[in-house]
Design a protein around this motif. Structure first.
Motif, short mmCIF file in Angstrom:
data_model
loop_
_atom_site.label_atom_id
_atom_site.label_comp_id
_atom_site.label_asym_id
_atom_site.label_seq_id
_atom_site.Cartn_x
_atom_site.Cartn_y
_atom_site.Cartn_z
N ASN A 149 43.00 45.35 49.13
CA ASN A 149 43.87 45.05 50.26
C ASN A 149 44.91 46.16 50.39
OD1 ASN A 149 45.00 43.54 52.42
ND2 ASN A 149 44.48 41.63 51.38
N TYR A 150 45.73 46.08 51.42
CA TYR A 150 46.82 47.04 51.53
C TYR A 150 48.01 46.54 50.71
CZ TYR A 150 48.80 43.95 55.17
OH TYR A 150 49.32 42.89 55.86
N GLY A 151 48.95 47.46 50.48
CA GLY A 151 50.00 47.20 49.49
C GLY A 151 50.80 45.94 49.69
N LEU A 216 46.67 54.61 59.73
CA LEU A 216 46.54 53.20 59.42
C LEU A 216 47.60 52.41 60.19
CD1 LEU A 216 45.93 53.32 55.56
CD2 LEU A 216 44.25 53.08 57.39
N GLU A 217 47.38 51.12 60.29
CA GLU A 217 48.30 50.26 61.04
C GLU A 217 49.64 50.15 60.32
OE1 GLU A 217 46.26 46.58 61.38
OE2 GLU A 217 44.89 47.29 62.94
N PRO A 218 50.72 49.83 61.08
CA PRO A 218 52.02 49.58 60.43
C PRO A 218 51.89 48.49 59.37
CG PRO A 218 52.27 49.74 62.81
CD PRO A 218 50.79 49.73 62.55
N ARG A 223 50.51 54.48 55.92
CA ARG A 223 51.15 54.68 57.23
C ARG A 223 52.62 55.03 57.03
NH1 ARG A 223 50.75 53.19 62.66
NH2 ARG A 223 52.59 54.00 63.70
N ARG A 224 53.30 54.34 56.14
CA ARG A 224 54.71 54.65 55.89
C ARG A 224 54.86 56.07 55.34
NH1 ARG A 224 54.63 49.59 53.47
NH2 ARG A 224 55.15 50.44 51.41
N ILE A 225 53.95 56.45 54.46
CA ILE A 225 54.01 57.80 53.88
C ILE A 225 53.77 58.85 54.97
CG2 ILE A 225 52.87 59.38 52.28
CD1 ILE A 225 52.35 56.91 50.49
N THR A 226 52.80 58.61 55.84
CA THR A 226 52.53 59.53 56.94
C THR A 226 53.76 59.69 57.82
OG1 THR A 226 50.15 59.05 56.99
CG2 THR A 226 51.13 59.89 59.02
N GLY A 234 60.04 67.26 60.56
CA GLY A 234 60.83 67.43 61.77
C GLY A 234 60.23 66.87 63.04
N PHE A 235 59.25 65.98 62.94
CA PHE A 235 58.68 65.41 64.16
C PHE A 235 58.21 63.98 63.92
CE2 PHE A 235 55.01 67.14 61.96
CZ PHE A 235 53.97 66.27 62.25
N THR A 236 57.99 63.27 65.02
CA THR A 236 57.42 61.93 64.99
C THR A 236 55.97 62.03 65.44
OG1 THR A 236 59.53 60.88 65.49
CG2 THR A 236 57.55 59.58 65.91
N PRO A 237 55.02 61.52 64.64
CA PRO A 237 53.61 61.69 65.03
C PRO A 237 53.27 60.92 66.30
CG PRO A 237 53.80 60.19 63.17
CD PRO A 237 55.16 60.78 63.38
N ARG A 238 52.48 61.54 67.14
CA ARG A 238 51.97 60.87 68.34
C ARG A 238 50.69 60.15 67.93
NH1 ARG A 238 50.97 64.65 73.11
NH2 ARG A 238 50.00 65.98 71.52
N VAL A 239 50.78 58.84 67.82
CA VAL A 239 49.66 58.05 67.28
C VAL A 239 48.72 57.68 68.41
CG1 VAL A 239 49.00 55.94 66.07
CG2 VAL A 239 51.06 57.19 65.38
N ALA A 240 47.47 58.13 68.28
CA ALA A 240 46.46 57.83 69.29
C ALA A 240 45.64 56.61 68.93
CB ALA A 240 45.54 59.05 69.47
N PHE A 241 45.33 56.44 67.64
CA PHE A 241 44.53 55.31 67.17
C PHE A 241 45.08 54.82 65.84
CE2 PHE A 241 41.69 57.78 69.86
CZ PHE A 241 41.09 56.81 70.65
N GLU A 242 44.98 53.52 65.63
CA GLU A 242 45.38 52.90 64.37
C GLU A 242 44.19 52.13 63.80
OE1 GLU A 242 48.62 50.51 65.70
OE2 GLU A 242 50.12 52.04 65.17
N GLY A 243 44.01 52.19 62.49
CA GLY A 243 42.90 51.49 61.85
C GLY A 243 43.33 50.81 60.57
N GLU A 244 42.34 50.28 59.85
CA GLU A 244 42.62 49.53 58.62
C GLU A 244 41.95 50.15 57.39
OE1 GLU A 244 41.29 45.57 59.38
OE2 GLU A 244 43.04 45.06 60.60
N GLU A 245 41.25 51.27 57.56
CA GLU A 245 40.49 51.81 56.44
C GLU A 245 40.39 53.32 56.59
OE1 GLU A 245 37.68 52.83 53.63
OE2 GLU A 245 37.11 52.97 55.74
N ALA A 246 40.61 54.04 55.47
CA ALA A 246 40.72 55.49 55.53
C ALA A 246 39.45 56.16 56.03
CB ALA A 246 41.10 56.04 54.15
#
Length: 317
Positions: A149-151, A216-218, A223-226, A234-246
């Motif tokens: 599972n996730y953390g 990965l999803e919030p 995801r937190r590390i990314t 120095g930037f905020t990632p522009r998230v195009a897709f979110e998933g549950e598995e690497a």
């Protein structure tokens, strides 16, 4: 066995639901023994209690239920129809208690007990199988209940008593948990093999600031590390897709839908190139967590010692 007036009042209708288990549970084994022997003295001898104690317990049980369970002739007894009905349920209840006791004793067995062990999905293909194989060299009969599972979900399950230990990242900091850092894992920027950066071997993360990211999803640790690494660059990632598995994210990258920060794969995947990130330092810490003050069974204690002995070389090279 002569009837005597109970010193305790019968349960009132309002208190019956909440008190009946406390009243009945201690007396079920007494009742079952008397019913089986049909003799109070013999039952008392088997149970190792005074005959007078057993007699009083049965009288009080009948008083609390408001039903005659036995027909009496001296110390010899026979079940009434109500007693036979009650005996069938009592035997089932006692059998379940015995089954539960056998189960927890088996789980605590030093040689063949059980460890409930949680870990991240990304550690399921290589790291965890290798750990368990190495541990079972000296503990070949210990059984594992494995949970991927996730953390955050694993920490919740740990607190609920569903896990003994878990490998997670980031390593949590909470007053009710004990944690130990075991290793760190480099993260790579994964890009499609026809990407403008695909010919590079190393990259500063800021060079990907204008890229679309698949993450990965919030709530997932990675995801937190990314998000934190991108913020450090120095930037905020522009998230195009979110998933549950690497590995799903790797597939999205291979399809040209974005780039991703991911740990190394178990096996090389076609269609992507994995770049070393030189700045900021892109790693995730892997640690083990357990509940503070939670007593360990012998197999759990043995596996915990084993994990701690792997500090610095937990992950495959």
């Amino acid at each position: 066995m002569a009837h005597e007036r109970s010193s305790q009042p019968r349960l009132s209708p309002s208190s019956y639901e909440e008190d009946i288990r406390a009243v009945l549970a201690p007396r079920l084994a007494y009742f079952e023994a008397v019913a089986r022997h049909e003799h109070v003295t013999r039952a008392a001898h088997e149970l190792g209690v005074p005959q007078s104690t057993l007699s009083r317990a049965m009288v009080r049980l009948e008083a609390d239920l408001g039903v005659a369970l036995f027909a009496r002739a001296g110390r010899t007894v026979s079940l009434t129809p109500a007693g036979r009905t009650f005996l069938a349920s009592a035997e089932r209840a006692l059998a379940e208690v015995e089954k539960a006791a056998d189960s927890v004793r088996a789980d605590a067995d030093p040689a063949a007990g059980r460890v409930s062990f949680g870990f991240l999905h990304t550690m399921g293909s290589e790291t965890v199988p290798a750990l368990i194989r190495a541990f079972r060299v000296d503990h070949p009969r210990v059984r594992f209940q494995l949970v991927q599972n996730y953390g955050e979900a694993m920490i919740e399950r740990l607190r609920a008593g569903g896990l003994d230990l878990c490998l997670t990242s980031p390593v949590p900091d909470a007053p009710d948990l004990v944690t130990r850092r075991l290793d760190e894992q480099r993260l790579r920027l994964v890009v499609p093999d026809d990407h403008r950066l695909a010919g590079r071997r190393r990259i500063r993360l800021v060079e990907a600031a204008e890229e679309k990211f698949v993450t990965l999803e919030p709530g997932y640790g990675l995801r937190r590390i990314t998000d934190d690494l991108c913020a450090a660059a120095g930037f905020t990632p522009r998230v195009a897709f979110e998933g549950e598995e690497a590995e799903t994210l790797r597939g999205l990258v291979a399809a040209g839908l974005g780039v991703a920060l991911l740990p190394p794969p178990a096996f090389a995947r076609p269609g992507v190139v994995e770049l070393t990130v030189t700045a900021p330092r892109a790693v995730r810490e892997i640690g083990v967590a357990w509940l503070d003050g939670h007593p360990d069974t012998p197999p759990v204690a043995a596996f915990k010692r084993f994990l701690l002995s792997r500090r610095g070389h937990l992950l495959p090279d």
